[in-house]
Scaffold this motif. Structure first.
Motif, short mmCIF file in Angstrom:
data_model
loop_
_atom_site.label_atom_id
_atom_site.label_comp_id
_atom_site.label_asym_id
_atom_site.label_seq_id
_atom_site.Cartn_x
_atom_site.Cartn_y
_atom_site.Cartn_z
N PRO A 189 -23.27 0.08 73.22
CA PRO A 189 -24.18 0.53 72.16
C PRO A 189 -24.28 -0.47 71.01
O PRO A 189 -25.21 -0.39 70.22
CB PRO A 189 -23.54 1.84 71.70
N PHE A 190 -23.34 -1.43 70.95
CA PHE A 190 -23.32 -2.32 69.78
C PHE A 190 -24.09 -3.60 70.07
O PHE A 190 -23.52 -4.66 70.27
CB PHE A 190 -21.88 -2.62 69.38
N THR A 191 -25.41 -3.47 70.12
CA THR A 191 -26.24 -4.64 70.34
C THR A 191 -26.37 -5.41 69.02
O THR A 191 -26.00 -4.92 67.96
CB THR A 191 -27.63 -4.22 70.80
N VAL A 192 -26.91 -6.63 69.15
CA VAL A 192 -27.08 -7.46 67.95
C VAL A 192 -27.98 -6.75 66.94
O VAL A 192 -27.70 -6.73 65.73
CB VAL A 192 -27.69 -8.82 68.35
N GLU A 193 -29.04 -6.11 67.44
CA GLU A 193 -29.99 -5.44 66.54
C GLU A 193 -29.29 -4.32 65.78
O GLU A 193 -29.46 -4.15 64.57
CB GLU A 193 -31.18 -4.86 67.33
N TYR A 194 -28.46 -3.54 66.53
CA TYR A 194 -27.77 -2.40 65.92
C TYR A 194 -26.83 -2.89 64.81
O TYR A 194 -26.83 -2.38 63.69
CB TYR A 194 -26.99 -1.64 67.00
N VAL A 195 -26.03 -3.94 65.14
CA VAL A 195 -25.06 -4.45 64.18
C VAL A 195 -25.77 -5.02 62.96
O VAL A 195 -25.38 -4.79 61.82
CB VAL A 195 -24.16 -5.51 64.85
N GLU A 196 -26.89 -5.72 63.20
CA GLU A 196 -27.61 -6.31 62.07
C GLU A 196 -28.22 -5.22 61.19
O GLU A 196 -28.32 -5.37 59.98
CB GLU A 196 -28.70 -7.25 62.58
N GLU A 197 -28.61 -4.10 61.83
CA GLU A 197 -29.27 -3.06 61.06
C GLU A 197 -28.30 -2.35 60.12
O GLU A 197 -28.58 -2.19 58.93
CB GLU A 197 -29.93 -2.05 62.02
N ILE A 198 -27.16 -1.88 60.66
CA ILE A 198 -26.28 -1.10 59.78
C ILE A 198 -25.15 -1.94 59.18
O ILE A 198 -24.39 -1.44 58.37
CB ILE A 198 -25.68 0.12 60.51
N GLY A 199 -25.06 -3.22 59.55
CA GLY A 199 -24.02 -4.06 58.98
C GLY A 199 -22.76 -4.02 59.82
O GLY A 199 -22.36 -2.96 60.31
N HIS A 200 -22.12 -5.18 59.96
CA HIS A 200 -20.98 -5.26 60.87
C HIS A 200 -19.79 -4.46 60.37
O HIS A 200 -19.10 -3.80 61.14
CB HIS A 200 -20.60 -6.72 61.05
N GLY A 250 -16.19 -0.03 61.25
CA GLY A 250 -15.51 1.11 60.63
C GLY A 250 -15.80 2.39 61.37
O GLY A 250 -14.90 3.18 61.67
N ASN A 251 -17.09 2.61 61.69
CA ASN A 251 -17.47 3.81 62.42
C ASN A 251 -16.74 3.88 63.76
O ASN A 251 -16.21 4.92 64.14
CB ASN A 251 -18.98 3.82 62.67
N ALA A 252 -16.70 2.76 64.48
CA ALA A 252 -16.06 2.75 65.80
C ALA A 252 -14.56 3.01 65.66
O ALA A 252 -13.99 3.82 66.39
CB ALA A 252 -16.32 1.42 66.50
N LEU A 253 -13.93 2.35 64.69
CA LEU A 253 -12.47 2.47 64.55
C LEU A 253 -12.05 3.88 64.16
O LEU A 253 -11.08 4.41 64.68
CB LEU A 253 -11.97 1.49 63.49
N PHE A 254 -12.80 4.50 63.25
CA PHE A 254 -12.34 5.77 62.71
C PHE A 254 -12.93 6.99 63.43
O PHE A 254 -12.70 8.11 63.02
CB PHE A 254 -12.62 5.85 61.21
N THR A 255 -13.71 6.75 64.50
CA THR A 255 -14.17 7.90 65.30
C THR A 255 -13.64 7.79 66.73
O THR A 255 -12.66 8.43 67.09
CB THR A 255 -15.70 8.02 65.30
N ASP A 256 -14.24 6.90 67.53
CA ASP A 256 -13.87 6.83 68.95
C ASP A 256 -12.47 6.28 69.16
O ASP A 256 -11.78 6.67 70.09
CB ASP A 256 -14.87 5.94 69.70
N PHE A 257 -12.05 5.35 68.30
CA PHE A 257 -10.80 4.65 68.57
C PHE A 257 -9.73 5.02 67.56
O PHE A 257 -8.80 4.26 67.33
CB PHE A 257 -11.03 3.14 68.57
N ILE A 258 -9.82 6.21 66.97
CA ILE A 258 -8.87 6.58 65.92
C ILE A 258 -7.44 6.66 66.48
O ILE A 258 -6.49 6.25 65.82
CB ILE A 258 -9.29 7.91 65.25
N PHE A 259 -7.29 7.12 67.72
CA PHE A 259 -5.93 7.29 68.27
C PHE A 259 -5.24 5.94 68.50
O PHE A 259 -4.14 5.73 67.97
CB PHE A 259 -6.00 8.12 69.56
N PRO A 260 -5.87 5.00 69.24
CA PRO A 260 -5.23 3.68 69.37
C PRO A 260 -5.01 3.00 68.02
O PRO A 260 -3.98 2.34 67.81
CB PRO A 260 -6.20 2.86 70.22
N PHE A 261 -5.94 3.21 67.10
CA PHE A 261 -5.82 2.59 65.77
C PHE A 261 -4.57 3.11 65.07
O PHE A 261 -3.77 2.34 64.52
CB PHE A 261 -7.08 2.93 64.96
#
Lengths: 338, 193
Positions: free
Chosen positions: B118-129, B134-145
């Protein structure tokens, strides 16, 4: 043709910012001497030009023509590289500082009041300021002198210790503005001085100011160059131009941390009241930076130096926990207010 | 085109720095070339639109970890290290070869390259890296984090306990560290002379 114009515009931006910063650095040394002497009831530099106004120029010329000595036992490559490693990170941070609000146009070419606005501006400044520690450490080591080495080690320990609370203090404004870009952060503080983050984040501001003084190795935290015990610290063996590089870097760093403080806590170029908006924004920015620089010099004239173990204990046992608590409280309040 | 040229510059300098770091006998030069490698890897991250990782790379690796290394180097001023082959170099070479082979193998597997998340260049450029990570770390990957942060916490406790072992708490105001107990602890580690 477009590409050439673009490159020329970028170079002009960089040249203007560098020119302004270096002039300020030169006259900051003059201002420091004048303010200090005023506080100590003496005259300070008076001979070169009216009221000694040309003193920085004379100092620069003198340093330029001084003999450049490299100690016999020194590591020549690292000894020469260290001053550059200190100066470049100090100057490179100015690339992301927004000095004013409005761009002006010559024909269709836009001149912005900042070199670039990257969306991690604050992290960029922190990243390069942490590189500066290498120059000090390596300069001290390469001189092959015990005073220089001890000064370099002290400085590294101090910079590493105070970098943490400094970064954590900046997290407060970042949380409130929701951005790491210095331009967005300034814009988020518009509409009167009660919107500035110094009002909502007073603890973070105090922590930032204390850590910034420690980061720039200024009194009362100037342990790396404590002259009564370490001669001149890490630049004991340096002379001429190389010495002046360290000197320039110290003052450029002072201006840089003041600029960051102004952007993060004092509303950048925003006027304190909406009624005062007719005064150009760049004036407000400069006024705030000058105030912080005066505060620095004032502090130097007032506070005695700390002992080194007190300094480390203060950093790790008071500043760091305080900064962490501040981040936690800010996040909680921000979460419940939304 | 420019991006490719920049990639070869950053990649080449990173590899060159790493090679010098391994082969130079002078430990300070070694640390400095490692610094060069770290900075150029940050450059590669910027080419990948990952500017947050680039900044963190410099702050953490160059600004914290390597500074500590250089600090220790200067504190102890170690002798110039002589090149020698460690007894276990055969195992080391074998493991290194296996890892290298796996990496090259993975690089040539086209399905890994062509698989878009889901993290295409367009997506990252739109909402900022920064926001994207942060969204990925604190939602989908909160447990490994959180697991990673817990492991780091344990390591921190371990370091503090190891460093503080054998130092008695100073008694009363202005009390001094009891050096005899520290010497005892040192003898316990180093062994009786």
């Amino acid at each position: 043709m477009d590409l050439i114009i673009q490159i020329v515009v970028i170079v002009v931006h960089i040249a203007v910012v560098l020119g302004v910063v270096l002039t300020h650095v030169a006259y900051l040394t003059y201002a420091e001497r004048k303010i200090l002497s005023d506080m100590q009831d003496r005259l300070g530099p008076m001979e070169v030009g009216p009221h000694g106004l040309l003193q920085p120029l004379a100092d620069g010329l003198k340093l330029f023509f001084k003999e450049d000595i490299i100690p016999a036992g020194a590591n020549k490559i690292i000894f020469s590289a260290a001053p550059i490693l200190v100066l470049v990170p100090a100057l490179i941070g100015f690339a992301v500082v927004p000095f004013g609000r409005d761009s002006f146009f010559i024909g269709s070419i836009e001149f912005t009041p900042y070199i670039t606005d990257i969306n991690i501006g604050l992290l960029y400044v922190l990243a390069f300021s942490s590189i500066g520690a290498y120059g000090i450490l390596l300069g001290g080591w390469a001189s092959n002198s015990k005073y220089a080495l001890l000064g370099g080690l002290r400085s590294a320990a101090q910079v590493i210790s105070y970098e943490l609370p400094l970064g954590l203090a900046l997290v407060g404004p970042v949380l409130l503005s929701g951005s790491l870009s210095m331009k967005t952060m300034t814009e988020a503080q518009g509409g009167g001085f009660w919107h500035w983050y110094v009002i909502t984040q007073p603890v973070a501001f105090v922590i930032y100011m204390i850590c910034a003084i420690a980061e720039t190795n200024r009194l009362p935290f100037d342990m790396p160059e404590a002259e009564s015990e370490l001669v001149a610290g890490f630049f004991t063996e340096y002379s001429g131009m190389r010495f002046s590089f360290f000197f320039l870097a110290e003052y450029a760093n002072m201006i840089l941390v003041s600029c960051v403080a102004v952007v993060a806590f004092l509303g950048g170029w925003q006027a304190p009241l909406a009624a005062l908006d007719f005064i150009p924004p760049i004036f407000w920015f400069l006024a705030k930076v000058y105030f912080l620089l005066f505060f620095y010099i004032w502090l130097r004239a007032t506070v005695p130096r700390l002992r080194f173990d007190q300094l480390m204990a203060f950093g790790w046992k008071i500043m760091l926990p305080l900064a962490l608590v501040n981040v936690l409280l800010t996040s909680i309040v921000k979460y419940f207010l939304n | 085109m420019t991006a490719q040229l920049l990639f070869f510059y950053f990649g080449g300098m990173a590899v060159a720095g790493a090679v010098v770091a391994v082969f130079t006998p002078n430990l300070v030069y070694s640390a400095l070339s490692l610094l060069m490698t770290f900075i150029h890897i940050a450059g590669i991250y910027i080419l990948l639109n990952a500017e947050f990782i680039a900044a963190v790379q410099i702050i953490v690796y160059a600004g914290a970890i390597l500074v500590t290394y250089v600090f220790v180097l200067m504190l102890f001023n170690p002798e110039q290290e002589k090149r020698y082959f460690h007894k276990q170099y055969k195992i080391g070479a074998f493991l290194g070869a296996v890892v290298l082979f796996l990496m090259v193998f993975a690089g040539f597997k086209t399905e890994i390259l062509s698989k878009g998340g889901p993290f295409t260049v367009e997506y990252v450029e739109e909402i900022g890296h920064t926001r994207a990570i942060g969204n990925a770390l604190f939602t989908d990957f909160i447990f490994p984090f959180e697991i990673a942060s817990f492991i780091l916490l344990v390591a921190m406790f371990g370091a503090i306990i190891l460093a503080g072992r054998g130092i008695k708490k100073p008694k009363g105001p202005g009390g001094r560290v009891d050096l005899s107990s520290r010497r005892k602890a040192k003898e316990a580690i180093v062994g009786e002379r």
